[in-house]
Design a protein around this motif. Structure first.
Motif, mmCIF file in Angstrom:
data_model
loop_
_atom_site.group_PDB
_atom_site.id
_atom_site.type_symbol
_atom_site.label_atom_id
_atom_site.label_comp_id
_atom_site.label_asym_id
_atom_site.label_seq_id
_atom_site.Cartn_x
_atom_site.Cartn_y
_atom_site.Cartn_z
ATOM 1 N N ILE A 79 -63.591 31.451 83.134
ATOM 2 C CA ILE A 79 -64.166 32.490 84.000
ATOM 3 C C ILE A 79 -63.908 32.107 85.460
ATOM 4 O O ILE A 79 -64.160 30.956 85.861
ATOM 5 C CB ILE A 79 -65.685 32.628 83.766
ATOM 6 C CG1 ILE A 79 -65.968 32.918 82.278
ATOM 7 C CG2 ILE A 79 -66.282 33.734 84.637
ATOM 8 C CD1 ILE A 79 -67.456 32.911 81.942
ATOM 9 N N THR A 80 -63.407 33.104 86.234
ATOM 10 C CA THR A 80 -63.205 32.891 87.681
ATOM 11 C C THR A 80 -63.962 33.977 88.461
ATOM 12 O O THR A 80 -64.161 35.091 87.970
ATOM 13 C CB THR A 80 -61.712 32.954 88.042
ATOM 14 O OG1 THR A 80 -61.197 34.219 87.647
ATOM 15 C CG2 THR A 80 -60.947 31.826 87.385
ATOM 16 N N SER A 81 -64.335 33.597 89.680
ATOM 17 C CA SER A 81 -65.072 34.530 90.543
ATOM 18 C C SER A 81 -64.072 35.322 91.379
ATOM 19 O O SER A 81 -63.139 34.758 91.959
ATOM 20 C CB SER A 81 -66.030 33.755 91.454
ATOM 21 O OG SER A 81 -66.676 34.632 92.348
ATOM 22 N N THR A 82 -64.220 36.655 91.432
ATOM 23 C CA THR A 82 -63.354 37.535 92.236
ATOM 24 C C THR A 82 -64.212 38.349 93.191
ATOM 25 O O THR A 82 -65.439 38.285 93.158
ATOM 26 C CB THR A 82 -62.551 38.478 91.316
ATOM 27 O OG1 THR A 82 -63.465 39.338 90.635
ATOM 28 C CG2 THR A 82 -61.735 37.694 90.291
ATOM 29 N N GLU A 83 -63.551 39.142 94.047
ATOM 30 C CA GLU A 83 -64.286 39.958 95.009
ATOM 31 C C GLU A 83 -65.165 40.988 94.311
ATOM 32 O O GLU A 83 -66.216 41.388 94.817
ATOM 33 C CB GLU A 83 -63.294 40.680 95.933
ATOM 34 C CG GLU A 83 -62.512 39.726 96.823
ATOM 35 C CD GLU A 83 -61.514 40.476 97.693
ATOM 36 O OE1 GLU A 83 -61.415 41.715 97.518
ATOM 37 O OE2 GLU A 83 -60.844 39.825 98.509
ATOM 38 N N ASN A 84 -64.703 41.423 93.150
ATOM 39 C CA ASN A 84 -65.420 42.473 92.421
ATOM 40 C C ASN A 84 -66.322 41.921 91.305
ATOM 41 O O ASN A 84 -66.814 42.676 90.478
ATOM 42 C CB ASN A 84 -64.427 43.467 91.810
ATOM 43 C CG ASN A 84 -63.585 44.136 92.883
ATOM 44 O OD1 ASN A 84 -64.108 44.483 93.952
ATOM 45 N ND2 ASN A 84 -62.304 44.299 92.605
ATOM 46 N N GLY A 85 -66.493 40.613 91.275
ATOM 47 C CA GLY A 85 -67.341 40.022 90.217
ATOM 48 C C GLY A 85 -66.618 38.890 89.495
ATOM 49 O O GLY A 85 -65.989 38.038 90.120
ATOM 50 N N ASN A 86 -66.717 38.915 88.146
ATOM 51 C CA ASN A 86 -66.092 37.873 87.324
ATOM 52 C C ASN A 86 -64.853 38.397 86.623
ATOM 53 O O ASN A 86 -64.773 39.577 86.246
ATOM 54 C CB ASN A 86 -67.055 37.365 86.241
ATOM 55 C CG ASN A 86 -68.200 36.575 86.845
ATOM 56 O OD1 ASN A 86 -68.125 36.153 88.002
ATOM 57 N ND2 ASN A 86 -69.242 36.376 86.050
#
Length: 447
Positions: free
Chosen positions: A158-165
């Motif tokens: 799991i990675t964190s992005t601008e729009n969530g996960n």
């Protein structure tokens, strides 16, 4: 009573053989099974470790490919599925975006993904929870089952992005590997069964060989008892018949008493021989050891038997070397007894008019004494048996003065003097019986 003892002895030997075979097979079988189990466990563990290592490498190659590319091609997903049996599902905030599962395996794959997510969530790796303190997180490698009991290795990234996960779920089918382990398990079980069976056969052969002398001794013991019983019945029967005849014909009493006395002497001689052999087997013999002039023994024996041979229509000849024979350490009476047995045997089995030769000579530091006749000889296959108790070439046992113990006693006496008895063919026909006393010249020792 004798048969009962023999039967019990045979039962005891058979029981001992079975117990030894069971013990040997059981012990070696347990050791062999333990070794195979250890090998199997190590093999299985190595295979599992290799599977996990392979999956870990593939997992990271998938993560790097997805992280480094903005576009995930269908061709690559298909290639991963067909070549590596890798199922990939990409989610955004828990919603499925991309998945390369086959249509006919969709339900099985869905079940496997759910089980993987559940196990990962227990370790605080949850695809539905937004990452706060970390930019990326990954789960352990888990083993999960699908709906149809297909087996998978799975891991979540799991990675964190601008729009969530963004979640990447990777599964690798390992059902075939599990089946291979099961086949290996069956193989090892089969090997174990074959190994134990071979150990059983080997143990039977080894224990059979080990107990062969005991069984042979028991066989000879039975033959000895049977033959001794047979020989003792003969004089006893004659004594019983003649004892009854005295009452019926008193006028012939003297004749019947003479017959009874002769049979008593025969029975007494047989019993003495049996006692001697019994003592020999128990190693209870005694010798009066001294330096013996073998030439004197040979000459005395010759003088004793020359007239006996003449009466029996045969001629006894003494053959001595020109040089003086060395003295030997031994029992003079027992050495004469050996010569008496061999000459008596030659007289019994040679033909009328034959020459019996009594000779002695030295060879390679040993003294050789031989009695040569020109009778029927001894078959090559019988040359070992001839020294056994109650053995006689005359199967009909026509000679009532011989029980078949003489050569056995001679063999025991020769071995008592640390010597060796033998029989060989006489040139022109007949048999030559002889014995060797080692270290002629008074050097041999008697144990």
């Amino acid at each position: 009573m004798v048969l009962d003892i023999e039967w019990r002895l045979m039962r005891m030997i058979n029981s001992l053989k079975k117990k030894l075979i069971l013990l040997f097979t059981g012990f070696t079988g347990v050791v062999f099974t333990i070794v195979l189990v250890i090998i199997f466990i190590n093999t299985e563990q190595r295979m599992i470790n290799n599977q996990r290592l392979t999956f870990q490498n593939i997992f990271w190659s998938v993560i790097m490919r997805i992280d480094s590319s903005n576009v995930i091609s269908d061709a690559w997903l298909t290639e991963m599925l067909e070549n590596e049996q890798i199922f990939i599902q990409i989610e955004a905030n828990g919603n499925k975006l991309i998945c390369n599962q086959l249509r006919n395996e969709e339900l099985d794959f869905v079940v496997a993904v759910k089980k993987l997510k559940k196990k990962a969530s227990q370790e605080h790796v949850n695809t539905n929870v937004v990452l706060v303190s970390q930019n990326k997180v990954q789960s352990k490698i888990y083993e999960v089952n699908g709906k149809d009991q297909e087996r998978y290795l799975g891991q979540i990234y799991i990675t964190s992005t601008e729009n969530g996960n963004r979640s990447i779920i990777v599964l690798k089918k390992i059902t075939k590997s599990k089946k291979e382990i099961e086949r290996q398990c069956l193989f090892f079980v089969g090997m174990d069964a074959i190994g134990i069976f071979l150990f059983y056969l080997i143990s039977r052969w080894i224990i059979g060989k080990a107990l062969l002398p005991v069984e042979e001794n028991n066989r000879r013991h039975k033959q000895f008892i049977a033959a001794a019983s047979h020989e003792l019945k003969s004089p006893l029967a004659v004594i019983r018949v003649n004892s009854s005849a005295i009452q019926l014909e008193p006028a012939q009493t003297e004749h019947f008493v003479t017959v009874i006395n002769n049979e008593c002497e025969r029975a007494s001689k047989l019993i003495e021989d049996l006692l001697f052999l019994a003592n020999a087997n128990a190693r209870n013999w005694t010798l009066e050891v001294e330096f013996v002039d073998i030439e004197d023994v040979l000459i005395v024996t010759y003088d004793t038997f020359v007239s006996v041979c003449k009466e029996r229509g045969k001629r006894l000849q003494l053959d001595l070397p020109d040089e003086i024979l060395p003295k030997v350490r031994g029992d003079e009476y027992r050495l004469k007894q050996i010569l008496v047995i061999l000459i008596d045997n030659a007289i019994s089995y040679s033909k009328d008019g034959d020459i019996i030769i009594l000779r002695a000579y030295t060879k390679k530091g040993s003294l050789y004494v031989e009695v040569q006749d020109h009778g029927n000889g001894v078959q090559s296959s019988k040359k070992e048996e001839i020294f056994e108790c109650f053995y006689r070439e005359d199967k009909a046992r026509k000679d009532r003065n011989h029980y078949g113990l003489g050569l056995t006693i001679a063999k025991e006496l020769v071995e008592l003097h640390s010597g060796k008895i033998y029989v060989k063919d006489t040139p022109g026909g007949g048999a030559t019986f002889g014995f060797i006393l080692p270290d002629a010249g008074g050097k041999n020792r008697i144990s």
